[in-house]
Design a protein around this motif. Structure first.
Motif, short mmCIF file in Angstrom:
data_model
loop_
_atom_site.label_atom_id
_atom_site.label_comp_id
_atom_site.label_asym_id
_atom_site.label_seq_id
_atom_site.Cartn_x
_atom_site.Cartn_y
_atom_site.Cartn_z
N ARG A 83 -12.25 4.17 7.91
CA ARG A 83 -11.79 3.88 6.50
C ARG A 83 -13.05 3.10 5.37
O ARG A 83 -12.90 4.14 4.47
N GLU A 106 -5.58 -1.57 1.92
CA GLU A 106 -6.64 -1.76 0.76
C GLU A 106 -7.86 -2.58 0.12
O GLU A 106 -8.74 -2.10 -0.67
N ASP A 107 -7.42 -3.93 0.00
CA ASP A 107 -7.96 -4.72 -0.86
C ASP A 107 -9.16 -4.99 0.18
O ASP A 107 -10.05 -5.45 -0.34
N SER A 126 -12.35 2.44 -5.35
CA SER A 126 -12.18 1.49 -3.77
C SER A 126 -12.96 0.17 -4.01
O SER A 126 -12.49 -0.66 -4.19
N LYS A 156 -3.75 -6.90 0.95
CA LYS A 156 -3.82 -6.03 2.35
C LYS A 156 -4.90 -5.33 2.31
O LYS A 156 -6.13 -5.24 2.37
N GLY A 164 -11.56 -2.61 -0.45
CA GLY A 164 -12.32 -2.77 -1.41
C GLY A 164 -13.71 -3.95 -1.31
O GLY A 164 -14.20 -3.61 -1.77
N ALA A 180 1.22 -1.19 -0.14
CA ALA A 180 0.04 -0.16 -0.27
C ALA A 180 0.83 1.24 0.12
O ALA A 180 1.73 1.71 0.61
N GLN A 238 -13.07 8.09 -4.42
CA GLN A 238 -12.71 7.60 -3.33
C GLN A 238 -13.81 6.18 -3.35
O GLN A 238 -12.89 5.12 -3.41
N VAL A 282 -14.52 6.46 3.13
CA VAL A 282 -14.15 5.95 1.39
C VAL A 282 -16.08 6.00 1.24
O VAL A 282 -16.25 6.78 0.27
#
Ligand code: HEC
Ligand code: HEC
Length: 221
Positions: free
Chosen positions: A40, A118-119, A54, A116, A122, A27, A50, A44
């Motif tokens: 977060r 972020e994944d 995402s 991760k 998402g 990331a 965002q 988002v």
């Protein structure tokens, strides 16, 4: 049936998964503590640009999940849960539990560890945005019995429509086989999901209560 995923299949899936270009990379921003992920996700969801980015990342990462959880998170296997329409905080919490081995399911534990932050965000954003394809109940009399039990014992936490909120799981439209299996595990104190608030709520359930409630809940939209 899918109690144990063959190691070879797991390896193929995980390697497939790691070939997504966005996923193998570290990331860019400082790795946030996993406890911040819920906050977060909310940020988002409140920001259209965002959200779009995402969602896109999540939809790519979710391709590997589709093998079991179905297209757009609507599973076609009765003992595998839908992820569609699930509450994001609940999804993140289950991913956290799998990744640290608090919730046991060997295949999921390995898979989630490879994600991760972020994944995960998402994935939560993507699945939460999908619509659950509820199937009408095959047995109305069974479901009606289950409704009475649900209203008395479950509604307070899971809501009138079974949609829950935040860490309270959405159970509306969930797969019948998975609901039955999960409720029995909570009741019987199975080690796969220990220490859940669901243990006291299921303690007094008979097998019949479990099948009627599962029939009712799975028919909710
Ligand atoms: C090989 C099949 C398989 C694949 C691929 C798979 N899962 Fe799962 N997943 C399962 C099964 C089976 C369960 C139910 C485990 C149990 O009985 O507790 C589960 C449970 C879950 C749960 C808990 C759902 C709930 O309602 O509590 C989450 C969250 C989850 N998976 C996320 C994912 C994500 C994200 C991916 C893709 C990155 C993925 N899974 C890929 C089989 C799979
Ligand atoms: C005190 C609040 C509370 C009550 C009452 C309650 N639940 Fe839950 N339930 C939760 C929470 C919180 C979770 C999140 C998962 C966990 O902690 O194990 C959950 C999880 C679940 C799950 C697992 C969802 C999934 O996707 O794996 C099912 C199924 C469920 N509840 C059904 C019921 C039923 C049926 C009743 C009534 C007999 C009930 N619950 C009563 C709070 C409650």
């Amino acid at each position: 049936m899918t109690k144990r995923i063959p190691v070879a299949l797991a390896t193929v899936l995980v390697s497939m998964f790691l070939t997504f270009p966005a996923l193998g990379q570290p990331a860019k921003d400082a790795a946030p503590a996993s406890t911040d992920l819920g906050a977060r996700v909310k940020a988002v969801q409140a920001n259209p640009a965002q959200f779009e980015a995402s969602y896109k990342l999540g939809s790519k990462a979710a391709a590997v999940c589709a093998f079991c959880h179905g297209d757009n998170g609507n599973s076609v296997k009765s003992d595998i849960p839908n992820l569609a329409g699930q509450n994001p905080a609940y999804l993140l919490e289950q991913m956290r539990q799998f990744s640290v081995g608090e919730r046991r399911y060997e295949f999921m534990e390995g898979l989630i560890k490879a994600l991760k932050p972020e994944d995960k965000i998402g994935i939560a954003v993507f699945f939460a945005s999908q619509e659950v394809q509820t199937k009408p109940t095959a047995n109305t009399a069974l479901a009606d019995k289950g409704k009475a039990y649900y209203v008395k014992n479950c509604l307070a936490c899971h809501g009138e429509q079974g949609r829950g909120s935040e860490g309270f799981a959405r159970i509306a439209g969930q797969q019948t086989g998975y609901l039955t299996l999960t409720l029995k595990r909570y009741r019987d104190g199975s080690s796969v999901r220990q220490g859940s608030v669901m243990a006291p709520s299921t303690k007094a359930m008979t097998d019949e209560d479990i099948s009627t409630v599962s029939a009712y809940v799975s028919s909710l939209k």
